[in-house]
Design an enzyme around this catalytic site. Structure first.
Site: not given
Length: 325
Positions: A206, A319, A321
């Site tokens: 990002c 994202h 994660e």
């Protein structure tokens, strides 16, 4: 109260009775796209797709004012036509043990990774934990560590520029962060030396993806660099979307070729702007649908992430994660 769907009604009722919790049967599932409601001897029929459109109409009218007729219209038409899709390799078990990893690891692996952050970035803890689960020894590196010379990255083999809103995006996404490297001698030396090595990996997520574009870290050989620009909707987009992982040459995503994953996106300047043809880029992830909002920013070829030609340096807007469980 809560609504639950159970397979064994009697067993569930017994469990609730023993716990002193009252329960009642209010509905049964159906394969058809409708809801039948019976009351006082009268049965009412509601089409689910029609009712969803009724519910969504007020959001659509507000979206017209925010995003314009085109994006708002596309969202209204496509929200029910772009389901989340997953596709895993047949041997995937979803367990870390499949890869010789353990969440309970307490010994150092000897392979170091660093999460690099700046004022206003976020997700560094989720990123660090994901790297830990993957077997890395992870350390936290702030830009002040690089700018002061306390950190040189000499003992690190994997760096991740985390997501967020560095410097509140006041100067534009990641532009202030990029300046922290370009105009500080020690920080610039650390990053230049790191990318000059052949035993390193890097990833930008990002805001980190935007940073890598600003610094030209993915395709240094290109005379014209790709850029990250404002979403077509002209607003911040936050959604859970599907990614298609095409066949690609990358250390991190190569083994995922042919899969489909679900991930979060959250950005205002996530549209890739490419000066060259698609064949000039090592694309490692595409949004599963071309249309908005599943392609949340209007990126050409539905691109969600790219990687360097040698497969070592990867930048993506979604994202991962945030979607590891």
């Amino acid at each position: 109260g809560i609504i639950v769907q159970v397979k064994d009604k009697k067993a569930f009722e017994k469990l609730m009775e023993e716990a002193g919790v009252g329960c009642a049967i209010i509905a049964r599932p159906t394969d058809e796209r409708h809801i039948l409601v019976s009351k006082d001897g009268i049965q009412y029929h509601f089409g689910i797709d029609y009712m969803r459109d009724v519910w969504y109409e007020s959001s659509y009218k507000l979206d017209v004012k925010q995003s314009g007729n085109v994006c708002a219209g596309n969202r209204f038409e496509n929200y029910k036509m772009q389901p989340i899709e997953y596709k895993f390799h047949k041997d995937f078990t979803g367990k870390l043990s499949q890869y010789g990893l353990s969440a309970d690891r307490r010994e150092a692996s000897g392979i170091k990774a660093a999460v690099i952050r700046e004022k206003g970035t976020q997700c560094e803890r989720e990123t660090a934990y994901a790297l830990y689960l993957a077997g890395f020894d992870v350390k936290d590196v702030h830009m002040t560590d690089l700018a002061s010379g306390r950190e040189t990255l000499e003992d690190v083999n994997f760096i991740v520029f985390c997501g967020g809103f560095s410097n509140s995006d006041v100067l534009g996404s990641a532009k202030g962060w990029a300046g922290g490297f370009l105009f500080n001698e020690k920080a610039k030396k650390a990053i230049d030396n790191y990318y000059a090595r052949e035993d390193t990996l890097s990833m930008g997520i990002c805001n980190g993806c935007q940073l890598m574009a600003e610094l030209g870290l993915v395709y240094p050989e290109h005379e014209k660099k790709h850029k990250m620009v404002h979403n077509d909707s002209h607003k911040f987009e936050s959604n859970f979307v599907s990614l298609e992982i095409p066949k690609n040459n990358s250390v991190m995503f190569g083994s995922l070729s042919g899969t489909k994953l679900g991930v979060w996106i959250a950005h205002g300047e996530g549209k890739f702007e490419f000066p060259y043809e698609e064949k000039e880029y090592n694309i490692i992830a595409k949004y599963n649908y071309d249309g908005y909002p599943a392609n949340p920013n209007g990126s050409p070829w539905s691109v969600a992430g790219v990687c360097s030609k040698n497969g070592r340096h990867l930048a993506m807007m979604p994202h991962p994660e945030r979607a590891i469980f």
